[in-house]
Motif scaffolding. Structure first.
Motif, mmCIF file in Angstrom:
data_model
loop_
_atom_site.group_PDB
_atom_site.id
_atom_site.type_symbol
_atom_site.label_atom_id
_atom_site.label_comp_id
_atom_site.label_asym_id
_atom_site.label_seq_id
_atom_site.Cartn_x
_atom_site.Cartn_y
_atom_site.Cartn_z
ATOM 1 N N GLU A 48 0.815 -1.214 0.000
ATOM 2 C CA GLU A 48 0.000 0.000 0.000
ATOM 3 C C GLU A 48 0.847 1.262 0.000
ATOM 4 O O GLU A 48 0.459 2.277 -0.577
ATOM 5 N N ASP A 65 -1.135 -3.244 -4.448
ATOM 6 C CA ASP A 65 -1.909 -2.592 -3.396
ATOM 7 C C ASP A 65 -1.525 -1.118 -3.280
ATOM 8 O O ASP A 65 -2.129 -0.388 -2.517
ATOM 9 N N ALA A 82 -7.714 -3.135 -2.806
ATOM 10 C CA ALA A 82 -8.546 -1.964 -2.564
ATOM 11 C C ALA A 82 -7.744 -0.672 -2.626
ATOM 12 O O ALA A 82 -8.257 0.361 -3.038
ATOM 13 N N GLY A 83 -6.481 -0.704 -2.264
ATOM 14 C CA GLY A 83 -5.665 0.501 -2.261
ATOM 15 C C GLY A 83 -4.909 0.735 -3.559
ATOM 16 O O GLY A 83 -4.134 1.676 -3.665
ATOM 17 N N ARG A 85 -3.786 1.978 -7.071
ATOM 18 C CA ARG A 85 -3.971 3.149 -7.923
ATOM 19 C C ARG A 85 -3.109 2.915 -9.161
ATOM 20 O O ARG A 85 -1.886 3.023 -9.101
ATOM 21 N N HIS A 102 -10.206 -5.551 -7.080
ATOM 22 C CA HIS A 102 -11.102 -5.145 -5.995
ATOM 23 C C HIS A 102 -11.943 -3.972 -6.470
ATOM 24 O O HIS A 102 -11.487 -3.137 -7.257
ATOM 25 N N GLU A 103 -13.172 -3.893 -6.000
ATOM 26 C CA GLU A 103 -14.080 -2.833 -6.455
ATOM 27 C C GLU A 103 -13.603 -1.436 -6.091
ATOM 28 O O GLU A 103 -13.993 -0.454 -6.721
ATOM 29 N N ASP A 104 -12.725 -1.295 -5.100
ATOM 30 C CA ASP A 104 -12.216 0.017 -4.710
ATOM 31 C C ASP A 104 -10.890 0.373 -5.392
ATOM 32 O O ASP A 104 -10.353 1.453 -5.158
ATOM 33 N N CYS A 106 -8.436 1.752 -8.197
ATOM 34 C CA CYS A 106 -8.630 2.920 -9.053
ATOM 35 C C CYS A 106 -7.766 2.799 -10.301
ATOM 36 O O CYS A 106 -6.559 2.609 -10.204
#
Length: 173
Positions: A48, A65, A82-83, A85, A102-104, A106
């Motif tokens: 992350e 991540d 999720a994290g 980008r 993951h749906e989050d 970006c």
């Protein structure tokens, strides 16, 4: 922790690496920042706090991540947490079922995902692992992917990277 789960390479948070080049049969975890990467690895994990900018990664498995931009990935297995980008990247997959997003997560800019039925097993990592008799490398070779078509996937996969129309996708509400 067993030996098979220990990392073989780690770039800690706060460390900035310029020009990371090489081949690693095992795994690499990046929690710091890499500004240009040319890497072949068994597994790559971008934590992350990790950042990767520009370059090319060829790996049997990629887990994102953190933040990545301008990188081309060649892998049969990719997961974006999720994290994640991801911006202005190319992801070349060997199997359409080897991707988990993951749906989050970006995606920004020009992100292209392509699937090649012959990809994965033809990579340098796959060839190196196939030539070794070591049991741990044989497990990595199994992860590289297969060239067998998935019976649940259409025989002709359309190339969505050159679509003529933009899709109207409802984003909740």
């Amino acid at each position: 922790m067993s030996e098979s789960k220990q990392l073989e390479g780690f770039i800690p948070g706060g460390l900035v690496v310029e020009n990371l080049y090489g081949t690693l049969e095992g795994s690499l975890s990046i929690a710091g920042e890499v500004e240009h990467i040319e890497l072949q690895a068994g597994q790559l994990h971008l934590a992350e706090t990790g950042v990767m900018k520009d370059g090319r990664v060829e790996a049997a498995s990629v887990m994102i991540d953190g933040c990545v931009s301008g990188v081309t990935f060649t892998t049969p297995r990719l997961s974006a947490g999720a994290g994640a980008r991801i911006s202005d990247c190319v992801i070349e997959m060997g199997n359409p079922t080897g991707c988990a997003i993951h749906e989050d997560a970006c995606f920004e800019g020009d992100v292209r995902i392509s699937v090649s039925r012959k990809g994965g097993g033809d990579t340098a990592i796959g060839k190196a692992a196939a030539g070794k008799q070591d049991a741990s490398l044989m497990k990595a070779d199994t992860l590289v992917g297969d060239d067998e078509p998935d019976p649940h996937w259409p025989a002709q996969t359309p190339d969505i990277s050159e679509a003529d129309k933009d899709a109207d996708i409802p984003l909740g509400g």
